[in-house]
Design an enzyme around this catalytic site. Sequence first.
Site, PDB file in Angstrom:
ATOM      1  N   LYS A   1      78.933  52.829  45.435  1.00 39.39           N
ATOM      2  CA  LYS A   1      80.370  53.940  45.005  1.00 39.39           C
ATOM      3  C   LYS A   1      79.836  55.345  45.484  1.00 39.39           C
ATOM      4  CE  LYS A   1      77.628  53.365  41.210  1.00 39.39           C
ATOM      5  NZ  LYS A   1      77.604  54.389  39.492  1.00 39.39           N
TER       6      LYS A   1
ATOM      7  N   ARG B   1      77.550  51.622  27.165  1.00 40.16           N
ATOM      8  CA  ARG B   1      78.587  52.040  27.306  1.00 40.16           C
ATOM      9  C   ARG B   1      79.929  51.758  27.983  1.00 40.16           C
ATOM     10  NH1 ARG B   1      76.933  54.798  33.516  1.00 40.16           N
ATOM     11  NH2 ARG B   1      76.536  52.204  33.554  1.00 40.16           N
TER      12      ARG B   1
ATOM     13  N   TYR C   1      72.371  88.240  44.560  1.00 40.22           N
ATOM     14  CA  TYR C   1      73.272  88.846  43.946  1.00 40.22           C
ATOM     15  C   TYR C   1      72.410  88.576  42.597  1.00 40.22           C
ATOM     16  CZ  TYR C   1      77.423  87.061  46.494  1.00 40.22           C
ATOM     17  OH  TYR C   1      78.380  87.126  47.104  1.00 40.22           O
TER      18      TYR C   1
ATOM     19  N   MET D   1      76.880  81.180  47.633  1.00 40.04           N
ATOM     20  CA  MET D   1      77.771  79.839  47.570  1.00 40.04           C
ATOM     21  C   MET D   1      77.644  78.926  49.077  1.00 40.04           C
ATOM     22  SD  MET D   1      81.504  79.633  47.940  1.00 40.04           S
ATOM     23  CE  MET D   1      82.000  80.236  46.464  1.00 40.04           C
TER      24      MET D   1
HETATM   25  C1  LIG Z   1      76.764  49.225  37.090  1.00 42.15           C
HETATM   26  C2  LIG Z   1      75.722  49.477  37.740  1.00 42.15           C
HETATM   27  N1  LIG Z   1      74.612  48.265  38.358  1.00 42.15           N
HETATM   28  C3  LIG Z   1      73.969  49.293  39.532  1.00 42.15           C
HETATM   29  C4  LIG Z   1      73.859  50.543  39.689  1.00 42.15           C
HETATM   30  C5  LIG Z   1      72.896  51.323  40.543  1.00 42.15           C
HETATM   31  O1  LIG Z   1      72.154  51.466  39.809  1.00 42.15           O
HETATM   32  P1  LIG Z   1      70.754  52.601  41.023  1.00 42.15           P
HETATM   33  O2  LIG Z   1      71.679  53.587  41.716  1.00 42.15           O
HETATM   34  O3  LIG Z   1      69.784  53.473  39.799  1.00 42.15           O
HETATM   35  O4  LIG Z   1      70.041  51.738  41.205  1.00 42.15           O
HETATM   36  C6  LIG Z   1      75.031  51.360  38.798  1.00 42.15           C
HETATM   37  C7  LIG Z   1      74.692  52.423  39.044  1.00 42.15           C
HETATM   38  O5  LIG Z   1      75.231  53.661  38.919  1.00 42.15           O
HETATM   39  C8  LIG Z   1      75.853  50.933  38.409  1.00 42.15           C
HETATM   40  O6  LIG Z   1      76.481  52.059  37.474  1.00 42.15           O
END
Ligand SMILES: Cc1ncc(COP(=O)(O)O)c(C=O)c1O
Length: 360
Positions: A35, A130, A255, A303
């Site tokens: 992701k 969560r 700055y 920046m």
């Molecule tokens: C549900 C879930 N599993 C696995 C992971 C992977 O976590 P990590 O990057 O700490 O290995 C995440 C990342 O946030 C997650 O939300």
Amino acid sequence: MSRGTRAVIDLLALQHNCALVRRHAPFSRVLAVVKADAYGSGLVQVAQALPDADGFGVATFDEAMALRSAGITQPILLMEGVLSPAELQGAAQQRLDIVVHQEWQLEWLRTTTLAAPLVVWLKVDTGMHRLGLPADKVVQAWQSLQGLSQVSEIRLMSHLACADEQDHPLNAQQRESFAILMQKTGATTASFANSAAILRGADFHYQWVRPGLMLYGASPLLETSAAELELRPVMQLEASVIAKSVVPAGATVGYGATWRARRDTPLAVVAIGYGDGYPRHVSRDAYVLIAGKRCPLVGRVSMDMLTVDISAVPDVAINAPVVLWGNGLPVEQVAAWAGTVNYELLCQVTDRVQRVYKAG
Ligand SMILES: Cc1ncc(COP(=O)(O)O)c(C=O)c1O
């Protein structure tokens, strides 16, 4: 001409790190978490470089679609589940696995006609509070999923809140709660471990592990460095020297005139700033590497640029490469200077930073 600001993505390091995951969890399948553009390293490129991954974990339907459009055929898990009945139908069409963590997602499954049955991961809340069904709702949800023709297989999952902290009491509590729910549901396929938990031992592993951060070569443990874990950094953030000068003793730089030269000081301006994702706030200890030498930041990060003291390498050439993090300078170190975590720095490298892929 490019300004030389780039993130070099080392795909061999990625593969090495994935192999290390398997060494730690030899009996588990690996759901590579990709992701957030594979933690800034490039969603499709990373997935394509992991042909042996048993599946991929994404946060959004769009991320899953990008993988399918690129020809990725392994299972893909929507880790936040679907957000509408239309997405549920899309998930079935695209052969995506889904997380169910809310009653209304169960309801959609009950009431929506699908092109094909889905693999469902029932997410249970074991203490992070969560996502996930509360413990007292899990058995009922499990049983109602068992009765649905829209579901081909049910698996159990949960997520740890404090796996990065070795002795945090929540780790044992969550593990205990998860084991009880495994028993009560009769689940035979489960997933519990992110990167930190993979490194905490087999008790956390179950049938599928979900590594994110460690794949990218950054340390998920507060007490241990990436090098000690034998992880190799995947992203090296680089930029070039674009100007040089010697500021006289007493003059200020940047700055807000926050830094004043105590002596005549050779400086270089480096073409990277917070517009590229380098953090604006870093402590006074922060440095970059030029020709392997530490060059301290002076004045505020702006920046598009930052300024460094090049007393260690006064003869550096214009266009010389500068390492902001990567080999020899772990992203954890920069995160500590910035008062944040390695995750955030990797994810916030902006689009104008060219990703360059290295596979050898
Ligand atoms: C549900 C879930 N599993 C696995 C992971 C992977 O976590 P990590 O990057 O700490 O290995 C995440 C990342 O946030 C997650 O939300």
